[in-house]
Design a protein around this motif. Sequence first.
Motif, PDB file in Angstrom:
ATOM      1  N   ARG A 188      96.518  35.843  18.461  1.00 61.84           N
ATOM      2  CA  ARG A 188      95.578  35.666  17.637  1.00 61.84           C
ATOM      3  C   ARG A 188      94.115  36.289  18.609  1.00 61.84           C
ATOM      4  N   TYR A 189      93.008  36.706  17.877  1.00 63.59           N
ATOM      5  CA  TYR A 189      91.775  37.401  18.391  1.00 63.59           C
ATOM      6  C   TYR A 189      90.968  36.052  18.647  1.00 63.59           C
ATOM      7  N   LEU A 190      90.661  36.301  20.039  1.00 61.51           N
ATOM      8  CA  LEU A 190      89.422  35.342  20.638  1.00 61.51           C
ATOM      9  C   LEU A 190      88.156  35.602  20.165  1.00 61.51           C
ATOM     10  N   LYS A 191      87.881  37.181  20.179  1.00 60.35           N
ATOM     11  CA  LYS A 191      86.392  37.662  19.951  1.00 60.35           C
ATOM     12  C   LYS A 191      86.640  38.785  19.088  1.00 60.35           C
ATOM     13  N   ASP A 192      85.858  39.272  18.534  1.00 57.60           N
ATOM     14  CA  ASP A 192      85.803  40.558  17.585  1.00 57.60           C
ATOM     15  C   ASP A 192      86.106  41.664  18.771  1.00 57.60           C
ATOM     16  N   ASP A 193      86.671  42.651  18.009  1.00 61.76           N
ATOM     17  CA  ASP A 193      86.874  44.011  18.838  1.00 61.76           C
ATOM     18  C   ASP A 193      85.302  44.697  19.323  1.00 61.76           C
ATOM     19  N   LYS A 194      85.443  45.226  20.312  1.00 64.79           N
ATOM     20  CA  LYS A 194      84.108  46.058  21.048  1.00 64.79           C
ATOM     21  C   LYS A 194      84.357  47.321  20.976  1.00 64.79           C
ATOM     22  N   GLU A 195      83.267  48.140  20.727  1.00 63.93           N
ATOM     23  CA  GLU A 195      83.161  49.650  21.097  1.00 63.93           C
ATOM     24  C   GLU A 195      81.974  49.654  21.973  1.00 63.93           C
ATOM     25  N   LYS A 196      82.179  50.461  22.863  1.00 66.30           N
ATOM     26  CA  LYS A 196      81.114  50.787  24.099  1.00 66.30           C
ATOM     27  C   LYS A 196      81.274  52.120  24.289  1.00 66.30           C
ATOM     28  N   TYR A 197      79.994  52.765  24.678  1.00 68.83           N
ATOM     29  CA  TYR A 197      79.964  54.164  24.915  1.00 68.83           C
ATOM     30  C   TYR A 197      79.022  54.092  26.106  1.00 68.83           C
ATOM     31  N   PHE A 198      79.556  55.107  26.972  1.00 67.54           N
ATOM     32  CA  PHE A 198      78.781  55.271  28.486  1.00 67.54           C
ATOM     33  C   PHE A 198      79.157  56.636  28.941  1.00 67.54           C
ATOM     34  N   LYS A 199      78.524  56.866  30.228  1.00 70.02           N
ATOM     35  CA  LYS A 199      78.796  58.152  30.818  1.00 70.02           C
ATOM     36  C   LYS A 199      79.465  57.633  32.124  1.00 70.02           C
ATOM     37  N   ASP A 200      80.271  58.399  32.657  1.00 70.95           N
ATOM     38  CA  ASP A 200      81.372  58.097  33.693  1.00 70.95           C
ATOM     39  C   ASP A 200      80.559  58.855  34.946  1.00 70.95           C
ATOM     40  N   GLU A 201      81.294  58.550  36.122  1.00 75.49           N
ATOM     41  CA  GLU A 201      80.621  58.914  37.263  1.00 75.49           C
ATOM     42  C   GLU A 201      80.571  60.677  37.453  1.00 75.49           C
ATOM     43  N   ARG A 202      81.351  61.626  36.509  1.00 74.07           N
ATOM     44  CA  ARG A 202      80.998  62.940  36.448  1.00 74.07           C
ATOM     45  C   ARG A 202      79.917  63.217  35.238  1.00 74.07           C
ATOM     46  N   GLY A 203      79.524  62.197  34.851  1.00 74.79           N
ATOM     47  CA  GLY A 203      78.475  62.552  33.609  1.00 74.79           C
ATOM     48  C   GLY A 203      78.889  62.581  32.339  1.00 74.79           C
ATOM     49  N   GLN A 204      80.392  62.499  31.960  1.00 78.58           N
ATOM     50  CA  GLN A 204      80.796  62.870  30.831  1.00 78.58           C
ATOM     51  C   GLN A 204      80.560  61.682  29.931  1.00 78.58           C
ATOM     52  N   ARG A 205      80.535  61.846  28.691  1.00 79.34           N
ATOM     53  CA  ARG A 205      80.312  60.611  27.778  1.00 79.34           C
ATOM     54  C   ARG A 205      81.559  60.051  27.101  1.00 79.34           C
ATOM     55  N   ARG A 206      81.853  58.926  27.322  1.00 78.54           N
ATOM     56  CA  ARG A 206      82.990  58.181  27.047  1.00 78.54           C
ATOM     57  C   ARG A 206      83.020  57.269  26.171  1.00 78.54           C
ATOM     58  N   ALA A 207      83.931  56.662  25.438  1.00 84.56           N
ATOM     59  CA  ALA A 207      83.851  55.652  24.393  1.00 84.56           C
ATOM     60  C   ALA A 207      85.125  54.703  24.841  1.00 84.56           C
ATOM     61  N   GLN A 208      84.954  53.332  24.605  1.00 88.92           N
ATOM     62  CA  GLN A 208      85.756  52.306  25.071  1.00 88.92           C
ATOM     63  C   GLN A 208      86.170  51.424  24.012  1.00 88.92           C
ATOM     64  N   TYR A 209      87.411  51.294  23.603  1.00 86.49           N
ATOM     65  CA  TYR A 209      87.527  50.222  22.553  1.00 86.49           C
ATOM     66  C   TYR A 209      88.286  49.021  23.078  1.00 86.49           C
ATOM     67  N   SER A 210      87.747  47.732  22.902  1.00 89.25           N
ATOM     68  CA  SER A 210      88.509  46.544  23.790  1.00 89.25           C
ATOM     69  C   SER A 210      88.680  45.383  22.726  1.00 89.25           C
ATOM     70  N   SER A 211      89.837  44.906  23.066  1.00 91.71           N
ATOM     71  CA  SER A 211      90.153  43.529  22.085  1.00 91.71           C
ATOM     72  C   SER A 211      90.365  42.415  23.238  1.00 91.71           C
ATOM     73  N   TYR A 212      90.262  41.414  22.872  1.00 94.25           N
ATOM     74  CA  TYR A 212      90.380  39.974  23.575  1.00 94.25           C
ATOM     75  C   TYR A 212      91.385  38.926  22.711  1.00 94.25           C
ATOM     76  N   LEU A 213      92.541  38.771  23.265  1.00 92.29           N
ATOM     77  CA  LEU A 213      93.525  37.891  22.389  1.00 92.29           C
ATOM     78  C   LEU A 213      94.259  36.800  23.339  1.00 92.29           C
ATOM     79  N   LYS A 214      94.755  36.087  22.542  1.00 93.89           N
ATOM     80  CA  LYS A 214      95.465  34.939  23.026  1.00 93.89           C
ATOM     81  C   LYS A 214      96.859  34.896  22.540  1.00 93.89           C
ATOM     82  N   PHE A 215      97.873  34.836  23.225  1.00 93.61           N
ATOM     83  CA  PHE A 215      99.364  34.843  22.992  1.00 93.61           C
ATOM     84  C   PHE A 215      99.908  33.396  22.880  1.00 93.61           C
ATOM     85  N   SER A 216     100.663  33.406  21.891  1.00 93.99           N
ATOM     86  CA  SER A 216     101.527  31.923  21.819  1.00 93.99           C
ATOM     87  C   SER A 216     103.192  32.139  21.997  1.00 93.99           C
ATOM     88  N   ARG A 217     103.659  31.272  22.453  1.00 94.64           N
ATOM     89  CA  ARG A 217     105.164  31.224  22.634  1.00 94.64           C
ATOM     90  C   ARG A 217     105.813  30.275  21.665  1.00 94.64           C
TER      91      ARG A 217
END
Length: 137
Positions: free
Chosen positions: A108-137
Amino acid sequence: MKKIVTLFTALTLISAAIFAQPIGDNPDDPFERDKFEQEKLTTKVIVPENQHCTDKNASIKIEYQPIYDEVRIYYETLYVTYDKGEAMNSVMAVLQDFQKEYKYYSYRYLKDDKEKYFKDERGQRRAQYSSYLKFSR
């Protein structure tokens, strides 16, 4: 009366000593206690072999905390080639592989998915999509 209180206290201490659970093979060893605490706080960083990405510039990274069964998954690519639908599909495919490998049956998702836009060390624009989940056995 004093004999009864003393006997009750002695029996309580003896039963506590009998049923005590050691942390490892040697509970008096402080290094084993430290090892247990470090394992409890350990985060494994996993780069899956099959990333299910159609974008050549994309990469997926998983941060897994086994003691809490929590996962943070990151999909990162160049801003120009970023497609949210493709990111979501790739992340879900990797999560299904992770679920089978570590023998979880649901998550199940613990938080909503996030999108983040940033510049890396070489100055290129990058996008990051992240999810935060909890698994069950």
